[in-house]
Design an enzyme around this catalytic site. Sequence first.
Site, PDB file in Angstrom:
ATOM      1  N   SER A  98       4.423 -27.237 -48.416  1.00  0.00           N
ATOM      2  CA  SER A  98       4.719 -27.257 -46.894  1.00  0.00           C
ATOM      3  C   SER A  98       4.774 -25.946 -46.467  1.00  0.00           C
ATOM      4  O   SER A  98       4.690 -24.857 -47.100  1.00  0.00           O
ATOM      5  CB  SER A  98       6.379 -27.906 -46.786  1.00  0.00           C
ATOM      6  OG  SER A  98       7.016 -26.807 -47.373  1.00  0.00           O
ATOM      7  N   SER A 100       7.007 -24.330 -45.038  1.00  0.00           N
ATOM      8  CA  SER A 100       8.416 -23.482 -44.500  1.00  0.00           C
ATOM      9  C   SER A 100       8.491 -21.946 -45.099  1.00  0.00           C
ATOM     10  O   SER A 100       9.427 -21.315 -44.725  1.00  0.00           O
ATOM     11  CB  SER A 100       9.428 -24.334 -45.575  1.00  0.00           C
ATOM     12  OG  SER A 100       9.311 -24.068 -47.004  1.00  0.00           O
ATOM     13  N   LYS A 155      12.383 -21.291 -51.760  1.00  0.00           N
ATOM     14  CA  LYS A 155      12.797 -20.585 -50.496  1.00  0.00           C
ATOM     15  C   LYS A 155      13.387 -19.072 -50.969  1.00  0.00           C
ATOM     16  O   LYS A 155      13.134 -18.827 -52.083  1.00  0.00           O
ATOM     17  CB  LYS A 155      14.114 -21.279 -49.956  1.00  0.00           C
ATOM     18  CG  LYS A 155      13.915 -22.771 -49.713  1.00  0.00           C
ATOM     19  CD  LYS A 155      12.917 -23.001 -48.530  1.00  0.00           C
ATOM     20  CE  LYS A 155      12.918 -24.576 -48.423  1.00  0.00           C
ATOM     21  NZ  LYS A 155      12.002 -24.831 -47.364  1.00  0.00           N
ATOM     22  N   SER A 238      11.865 -24.848 -41.377  1.00  0.00           N
ATOM     23  CA  SER A 238      12.147 -24.749 -42.831  1.00  0.00           C
ATOM     24  C   SER A 238      13.415 -25.613 -43.050  1.00  0.00           C
ATOM     25  O   SER A 238      14.488 -25.307 -42.478  1.00  0.00           O
ATOM     26  CB  SER A 238      12.350 -23.411 -43.329  1.00  0.00           C
ATOM     27  OG  SER A 238      12.989 -23.261 -44.609  1.00  0.00           O
TER      28      SER A 238
END
Length: 279
Positions: A98, A100, A155, A238
Amino acid sequence: MTIDFPLILVILVFGSGTIWLLDALLFAPKRRQRRDALRSKFPAWEQEGSRDALAYDAQVVSTAAEPALVEYSRSFFPVLFVVFVLRSFIVEPFQIPSSSMVPTLEVGDYILVNKFTYGLRLPVVRTKVVDLNEPQRGDVMVFFPPHMNDTYYIKRVIGLPGDTVSYRNKRLSVNGEPVATEDLAVLPGAGARYQVSMESLGGEPHLMQADQLRPARDFSVVVKPGHYFMMGDNRDNSSDSRVWGQVPERDIVGKAFAIWMHWDSLFSIPSFSRVGSIQ
């Protein structure tokens, strides 16, 4: 349905290893004895094309041949074991699914995750058996999020246990201290206007971006003991600790440290232009 590759790998390694070991201890000696007896019965068994050799080969196939399952287990176990050790305790490849973590990581980046930086853990059960280092602010970390305990997420570590993390007007503060941020450029996007900035957490600079067209989602939170507050570098695109909560220490997988390839899709050509360390 999510495929639990670590569990499948554990089953294959221990299954093939068990089959090979049991055969070596219980059945292989008996096959060797039968072959020895056949060699005595057919003394010219080594003479290729002889009557004894043909008879010996036929008898070995019918009474003393290694079963196919054992042969496959013996052949594949060493390879599977090496993959198991590398992937479980040293380094694991991971694909970015993704956006994010844009601009740090792009969709299609293939990265490497250090599995021992934060301590050695048993695969599948995730029990830590050796303590090493703790996550630091600014680390890019792979983990299992609280709401999806069978899917890897990636993350950046924003808050450590006991930290107070605040977000006001799209600027971070940790324990009352604003995080050093330098605005670099404004980039247009599809229905977006991204402010790209250089942010410094724990003394290490990294890129992040925020969409100027989206309203700020201000918050202030205290990180619980044994937990970590995670956020994506693409701050307005995100799903992170602002949505599904803080990450417990037991769900840490490892530290992302390098990009080794970029591959957009199956029908595109892999690129190595983004190879390098992850900041």
